[in-house]
Design an enzyme around this catalytic site. Sequence first.
Site, PDB file in Angstrom:
ATOM      1  N   HIS A  28       2.871  -3.843  -7.487  1.00 20.68           N
ATOM      2  CA  HIS A  28       3.005  -5.282  -7.271  1.00 20.68           C
ATOM      3  C   HIS A  28       2.341  -6.051  -8.417  1.00 20.68           C
ATOM      4  CE1 HIS A  28       4.579  -5.781  -3.030  1.00 20.68           C
ATOM      5  NE2 HIS A  28       4.533  -4.471  -3.217  1.00 20.68           N
ATOM      6  N   CYS A  70       8.985  -3.203  -6.231  1.00 15.02           N
ATOM      7  CA  CYS A  70       8.736  -2.402  -5.034  1.00 15.02           C
ATOM      8  C   CYS A  70      10.051  -2.027  -4.337  1.00 15.02           C
ATOM      9  CB  CYS A  70       7.774  -3.122  -4.106  1.00 15.02           C
ATOM     10  SG  CYS A  70       7.016  -2.044  -2.864  1.00 15.02           S
ATOM     11  N   LEU A  71      10.418  -2.712  -3.274  1.00 15.85           N
ATOM     12  CA  LEU A  71      11.698  -2.449  -2.629  1.00 15.85           C
ATOM     13  C   LEU A  71      12.844  -2.650  -3.618  1.00 15.85           C
ATOM     14  CD1 LEU A  71      13.091  -1.801   0.116  1.00 15.85           C
ATOM     15  CD2 LEU A  71      13.252  -4.266   0.486  1.00 15.85           C
ATOM     16  N   GLU A  74       2.306  -9.134  -8.925  1.00 16.03           N
ATOM     17  CA  GLU A  74       1.819 -10.448  -8.489  1.00 16.03           C
ATOM     18  C   GLU A  74       0.500 -10.381  -7.736  1.00 16.03           C
ATOM     19  OE1 GLU A  74       3.524  -8.787  -4.802  1.00 16.03           O
ATOM     20  OE2 GLU A  74       4.027  -8.686  -6.941  1.00 16.03           O
ATOM     21  N   GLY A 104      10.518  -2.103   5.039  1.00 15.23           N
ATOM     22  CA  GLY A 104      11.651  -1.260   5.348  1.00 15.23           C
ATOM     23  C   GLY A 104      12.046  -0.337   4.220  1.00 15.23           C
TER      24      GLY A 104
END
Length: 782
Positions: free
Chosen positions: A184, A92-93, A186, A63
């Site tokens: 990311h 990220c978000l 991870e 989203g």
Amino acid sequence: MAAQPRILLIDSYDSFTFNLAALCKRAIPGCEVHIIKNDTLPPSVLFPLLKYFDAAIVGPGPGSPDNPADIGVVRDLWHVEEDLLIPIFGVCLGLQSLAVEFGARIKRLNVVKHGQVSEVIHSGTDIFEGVGPIHAVRYHSLHVEFYENKHLVPLAWADDGEENGRVLMSLKHAHKPFWSVQYHPESVCTSGGGEEVLRNFWRLASSWSAARQRTTLPWIPILQSSVGPSWPLTDSRGAERPDFERVASHVATRILPLSGVDVPRICEMLGVLDEEEGFVMLDSAASPGRFSIIGCLTRTSSRITYSVGESFIRIREGENITFVELGSSDVWTWLSAFMRRRRASGGMPDVPFWGGLVGYLSYELGAHTLTPIPPRSDSRPRHPDVNLVFVERSVVVDTLRKTAYVQSILPGDGKWLQEIVSRLETLTSPPSNVMPSNPCVSRLPQPQAVITLPNRAEYISKIKAAKEWLFSGDSYELCVTAPTRIRAPRSPSAVARGISPSWELYKTLRARNPAPHSAYLRLHPSTLLSSSPERFLSYSRPPESLCQLRPIKGTVRKAPGITRAVAEEMLAGSRKEVAENLMIVDLIRHDLHSVVGEDVHVRQFCKVEEYETVWQLVSVIEGKPTPQTKGKIHADLGFDVLRASLPPGSMTGAPKKRSVEILRDLEGEERGIYSGVLGYADVGGGGDWAVIIRSCFKHDERPGSSASSNGESKTGVESDDPHEEPVDSDGASEARPSEAIFDEWTLGAGGAITALSDPVAEWEEMVTKVESVLRTFNNPVL
């Protein structure tokens, strides 16, 4: 800072959250990580709890930060009062939310980056101090449009050239202890910017807290009622799980060398031709498969069925049906307890199956665990979501060593064991009374299967709609599927003559499309024929249990000129194929971390493997319980991992929860058995499950009956698209024997849709997958 740092990880319903938790545990030694959803607690409840944590991490998710439903409490977290301020690391978000709350804007990338690796150009300061070159995995279609801002300081960029230009990869707040990255850290393929960057964040957070004399309040166990226990979780559910009185079983085994391995003939000897009776066979019909498992069912073998939304489980034993209420429990907990009672020992260590549950688990069962939605109302009969039989007698064929293992967990069953050994010994030459496969029983022209493909225009429109969801940031990959319907002729007189139409179809499928995870399951009302190439999950027996998942993303059919080198270039050398595989690998790591804890590793990444008819791009992810989770009763391990990882990520997309919700609306109907899993849970504590693809299934109203009524029909392929060509017409005839009736089979197929997908090419790929099974219906048995 506390001697044992305590970290609050806020999850925005992502499928990589536990990978981030594992990264925290590596970067911040000894830390305790508590994970909450972004909508679990309102600000008024959450913010006072911040005093009990040393730092917070705002994880990724689907989203946009502009949508309150997507970001939840995170948008308020950046504006806490000074006395509640806590160091935060956003991913990220998390970065996008930080940026939006302090004046930046969110825009779509011209070219989205899902599963793509980019070089990150960084400042060498703050969280990048002492960090060398970074090649980081990106999962985003939105980015921060950054302008000079008194609140925000950029720290890193990626140069996408003509595609997107310079894209912000990291920023910090100018005055508050907030740092973030767009990529990311991870991901399994991020190098240089993962553990090193998070370790720097912890150093900066510790320094900030020390300078302001911020102290973390001592932990109070009652706080777990709000934020839950720390991860990884120990097994605190044992007292809540329904249990049964323990029945200890011993596995009795007889070993028989085979001069030739003919699994179908063994099945016919054991009763597969009786269409009215249940039968289960898990078939290693091609390399790298090795063991074929044949269940020797009795009329009283326990049949377990369950449908999503029901509050009870059905157990059928012969004519007796028992309804077991689940109460406050769920089907996974009940299945674990059922198997815990039936643990057995004493079998051959090298034989993977000694007895246990065999059958399938539907796609909807996994989807319902993720996002509970009532089943759709449909005029078609609905298959059970759990359809398993408890196998007490079995024959396991080792195709490598050419050996049969005849087994029983019933006490005092030596007579049966010897009888089966004696009957197997008679299979050295074909008996005269066995009819050949696909016999010609009539000289009259026979009706053919009627095949209805999905509507081409509708399928392509769904691909385009899926791509729009990818561009909006709601998913990184969506596996869009559609059913093909086959009306296959059969004859009651054929059944009376000892011919099983479904078995004949399976033998044809096995010959034309052999696969390592093939299966023939006749568990009324469902019959499933599978030639699946993909193992989903296997887990070994205790005490050193190992879970392994082997996702396949990327397939090239063998053909003249398609050598290994060519296949490797087409698969491992394809940015699209590797990106698809990487997304599923990261998703699976998350699912496995959620159950077993920290000990999860990618043993093989995007390696091209050779199968009977195809080259495939395969990764291998393994995990085993850590000291914190080893206290779990082992019989629960397999079902706990299944619960956490179904439906298969390779058949949904990532993030999984949002992807499943999108696909439900996009596809417009339930998948049922297709893209669930089939396999077994062994009484010794192991298990093996395969993804239900390259498979077809039908529903019988009652044992031995057809799901369809008599009637005339066109021959060949039906399609709602007037431009669609038949898959096979093959000289149809108008003649119809009056006794002919039709079984309706369903065959699902689809493909992983990414931003790089071409809708027409995706349609063609789906049809190609369908054809591998449709060839089975060219020669129907009457």
